[in-house]
Motif scaffolding. Structure first.
Motif, PDB file in Angstrom:
ATOM      1  N   GLY A 263       0.781  -1.229   0.000  1.00 46.98           N
ATOM      2  CA  GLY A 263       0.000   0.000   0.000  1.00 46.98           C
ATOM      3  C   GLY A 263       0.812   1.277   0.000  1.00 46.98           C
ATOM      4  O   GLY A 263       0.249   2.380   0.045  1.00 46.98           O
ATOM      5  N   LEU A 264       2.142   1.168  -0.035  1.00 47.80           N
ATOM      6  CA  LEU A 264       2.975   2.370  -0.064  1.00 47.80           C
ATOM      7  C   LEU A 264       2.747   3.130  -1.371  1.00 47.80           C
ATOM      8  O   LEU A 264       2.613   2.519  -2.426  1.00 47.80           O
ATOM      9  CB  LEU A 264       4.459   2.009   0.049  1.00 47.80           C
ATOM     10  N   PRO A 265       2.728   4.456  -1.302  1.00 44.19           N
ATOM     11  CA  PRO A 265       2.588   5.217  -2.549  1.00 44.19           C
ATOM     12  C   PRO A 265       3.799   5.003  -3.451  1.00 44.19           C
ATOM     13  O   PRO A 265       4.934   4.862  -2.973  1.00 44.19           O
ATOM     14  CB  PRO A 265       2.486   6.665  -2.067  1.00 44.19           C
ATOM     15  N   ALA A 266       3.583   4.954  -4.730  1.00 44.13           N
ATOM     16  CA  ALA A 266       4.681   4.801  -5.687  1.00 44.13           C
ATOM     17  C   ALA A 266       5.425   6.122  -5.851  1.00 44.13           C
ATOM     18  O   ALA A 266       4.892   7.198  -5.601  1.00 44.13           O
ATOM     19  CB  ALA A 266       4.132   4.341  -7.036  1.00 44.13           C
ATOM     20  N   GLY A 267       6.693   6.005  -6.264  1.00 41.30           N
ATOM     21  CA  GLY A 267       7.468   7.193  -6.571  1.00 41.30           C
ATOM     22  C   GLY A 267       8.132   7.850  -5.386  1.00 41.30           C
ATOM     23  O   GLY A 267       8.620   8.982  -5.493  1.00 41.30           O
ATOM     24  N   GLU A 268       8.204   7.155  -4.250  1.00 38.18           N
ATOM     25  CA  GLU A 268       8.841   7.700  -3.050  1.00 38.18           C
ATOM     26  C   GLU A 268      10.299   7.242  -2.995  1.00 38.18           C
ATOM     27  O   GLU A 268      10.588   6.053  -2.859  1.00 38.18           O
ATOM     28  CB  GLU A 268       8.117   7.236  -1.783  1.00 38.18           C
ATOM     29  N   ALA A 269      11.234   8.199  -3.096  1.00 45.77           N
ATOM     30  CA  ALA A 269      12.660   7.867  -2.999  1.00 45.77           C
ATOM     31  C   ALA A 269      12.997   7.514  -1.560  1.00 45.77           C
ATOM     32  O   ALA A 269      12.613   8.220  -0.628  1.00 45.77           O
ATOM     33  CB  ALA A 269      13.502   9.050  -3.468  1.00 45.77           C
ATOM     34  N   ILE A 270      13.732   6.418  -1.367  1.00 45.10           N
ATOM     35  CA  ILE A 270      14.130   5.959  -0.038  1.00 45.10           C
ATOM     36  C   ILE A 270      15.646   6.062   0.087  1.00 45.10           C
ATOM     37  O   ILE A 270      16.387   5.405  -0.658  1.00 45.10           O
ATOM     38  CB  ILE A 270      13.658   4.506   0.215  1.00 45.10           C
ATOM     39  N   ASP A 271      16.098   6.885   1.002  1.00 45.09           N
ATOM     40  CA  ASP A 271      17.525   7.068   1.254  1.00 45.09           C
ATOM     41  C   ASP A 271      18.015   5.898   2.105  1.00 45.09           C
ATOM     42  O   ASP A 271      17.622   5.754   3.270  1.00 45.09           O
ATOM     43  CB  ASP A 271      17.747   8.396   1.972  1.00 45.09           C
TER      44      ASP A 271
ATOM     45  N   ASP B 282      15.712   1.133  -8.228  1.00 45.50           N
ATOM     46  CA  ASP B 282      16.623   2.279  -8.230  1.00 45.50           C
ATOM     47  C   ASP B 282      16.361   3.192  -7.033  1.00 45.50           C
ATOM     48  O   ASP B 282      16.421   4.417  -7.130  1.00 45.50           O
ATOM     49  CB  ASP B 282      16.508   3.078  -9.525  1.00 45.50           C
ATOM     50  N   GLY B 283      16.037   2.567  -5.895  1.00 47.21           N
ATOM     51  CA  GLY B 283      15.848   3.323  -4.658  1.00 47.21           C
ATOM     52  C   GLY B 283      14.515   4.037  -4.544  1.00 47.21           C
ATOM     53  O   GLY B 283      14.332   4.875  -3.655  1.00 47.21           O
ATOM     54  N   VAL B 284      13.548   3.717  -5.414  1.00 46.23           N
ATOM     55  CA  VAL B 284      12.254   4.393  -5.420  1.00 46.23           C
ATOM     56  C   VAL B 284      11.148   3.346  -5.324  1.00 46.23           C
ATOM     57  O   VAL B 284      11.206   2.297  -5.973  1.00 46.23           O
ATOM     58  CB  VAL B 284      12.081   5.236  -6.708  1.00 46.23           C
ATOM     59  N   THR B 285      10.123   3.624  -4.505  1.00 47.74           N
ATOM     60  CA  THR B 285       9.020   2.672  -4.364  1.00 47.74           C
ATOM     61  C   THR B 285       8.279   2.523  -5.678  1.00 47.74           C
ATOM     62  O   THR B 285       8.042   3.495  -6.404  1.00 47.74           O
ATOM     63  CB  THR B 285       8.025   3.137  -3.277  1.00 47.74           C
ATOM     64  N   THR B 286       7.909   1.279  -5.970  1.00 49.07           N
ATOM     65  CA  THR B 286       7.246   0.988  -7.247  1.00 49.07           C
ATOM     66  C   THR B 286       5.727   0.976  -7.134  1.00 49.07           C
ATOM     67  O   THR B 286       5.037   0.946  -8.154  1.00 49.07           O
ATOM     68  CB  THR B 286       7.692  -0.386  -7.766  1.00 49.07           C
ATOM     69  N   GLY B 287       5.222   0.949  -5.908  1.00 48.91           N
ATOM     70  CA  GLY B 287       3.785   0.794  -5.703  1.00 48.91           C
ATOM     71  C   GLY B 287       3.398  -0.639  -5.431  1.00 48.91           C
ATOM     72  O   GLY B 287       2.308  -0.906  -4.918  1.00 48.91           O
TER      73      GLY B 287
END
Length: 368
Positions: A28-36, A72-77
């Motif tokens: 359920g995480l939103p897509a497009g969130e960069a994770i450091d 690439d370190g970003v949530t896909t959805g």
């Protein structure tokens, strides 16, 4: 076995203290969130064992391996799944517990519920080891919240009666929370830390343990998140925080002290700030009224019992042969879990607040 949390942001934690690995699946995480990733590892390190004499000597690197959900370190959805290997097990230390359950631990209740098939090694699925994947989930949620101006931090409010300076409920500083959330054993008043250490060391030398309280705050929450009765903001946070082993109490704002106040003392006078926003001059409500956030800092405290696994001889029962017995717990255990519990409480708050925003329809709106 219920090891899941949330309806919109869904967590499922798996594994046991001495299984090959532990981990978490987050849906359920939103897509497009960069994770450091460095920020994730900072939070994992704060909880990791073996840092000082307040903690178990068990050494685990606690390096999460993401199986899916990041590109690439970003949530896909898609669901984000991470695994943490267990690399330092001494299962023989727990062999006698199949007959002699530890007082204060879940050995007996799990034996009854699961017919003796529960994994006792290191506490199995009831172990504090399972807080590592929760911290990972919280580290991800923390970064998503930060982009929406929401900051979470906590400190050791007390250990064995030694108290730190409490938060100013009506004026919690986001900068202070940012600082606390990067530290191991965070306190507001540096002078109290050595006194806390002394209490823990005294218990350790006597093969005993001590407990304490963690105070956590959330700033930047919009007003209007939550619901009355069973889906309130307190309810969500309580569900997540009580998932942490050893939590025995929870209070918001003035908490139990409110029972000794008059209404004229407890009610928070309202006003408008220079930007016209509704605020309160005090914050005995802890940022929540009727289960709904009011825009003030959300503040709560979690009480942790002393570690159940201690080296003193204790009375117990013999589950295999009948009668009673004596038990001296072997293995590596924390004389005080409170310092390592701080990032876990923060993580539970981050996950619960993310779920709170999602359920209230505010997550996408705040991120737009």
């Amino acid at each position: 076995m219920s090891s899941s949390f949330g309806r919109d942001i869904k967590l499922s934690i798996f594994g046991g203290s001495h299984t090959k690995a532990i981990g978490v699946n987050i849906d359920g995480l939103p897509a497009g969130e960069a994770i450091d990733w460095d920020q994730v590892l900072t939070q994992m390190a704060r909880r990791a064992p073996g840092q000082d004499k307040t903690a178990t000597t068990r050494k685990e690197p606690d390096l999460p391996q993401v199986l899916c959900g990041l590109l690439d370190g970003v949530t896909t959805g898609a669901p984000l799944c991470a695994m943490i290997e267990n690399t330092s097990q001494r299962s023989k230390d727990y062999e006698n517990l199949y007959a002699l359950p530890r007082p204060g631990h879940a050995d007996y209740t799990a034996w009854v519920k699961y017919g003796g098939h529960n994994d006792l090694r290191g506490g199995g699925h009831f172990s504090g080891r399972l807080t590592a994947p929760l911290v990972f989930a919280g580290a991800v949620a923390r970064q998503i919240l930060a982009r929406r101006g929401i900051v979470v931090g906590a400190h050791v409010a007390s250990i064995a009666g030694v108290e730190d300076t409490p938060f100013d409920l009506a004026a919690v500083s986001p900068a202070l929370l940012e600082s606390l959330s990067q530290q191991y054993f965070p306190v507001i008043d540096p002078a109290v830390k050595e006194k806390m250490y002394a209490q823990v060391e005294a218990a350790r030398l006597e093969a005993d343990s001590v407990g304490g309280v963690v105070e956590c705050a959330v700033t930047g929450l919009p007003a209007g998140a939550g619901s009355p009765m069973f889906d309130g903001a307190e309810n969500l946070i309580a569900q997540a925080v009580f998932g942490i082993p050893a939590v025995k109490g929870l209070e918001f704002g003035a908490g139990f002290a409110a029972a000794g106040m008059r209404g004229s003392q407890h009610n928070d006078p309202m006003f408008r700030d220079e930007d016209g926003r509704v605020k309160t001059r005090t914050n005995h409500a802890g940022g929540i009224l009727g289960g709904i956030t009011n825009g003030m800092p959300l503040v709560f405290r979690a009480a942790f019992k002393p570690t159940a696994s201690i080296g003193k001889e204790q009375d117990t029962v013999d589950l295999l042969h009948g009668g009673e017995g004596k038990l001296v717990v072997r293995g590596r255990h924390d004389p005080c879990i409170v310092p390592r519990a701080v990032p876990v409480v923060e993580a539970a708050a981050c996950v619960a607040v993310l779920e709170l925003l999602a359920e209230s329809g505010l997550l996408k709106r705040e991120g737009a």
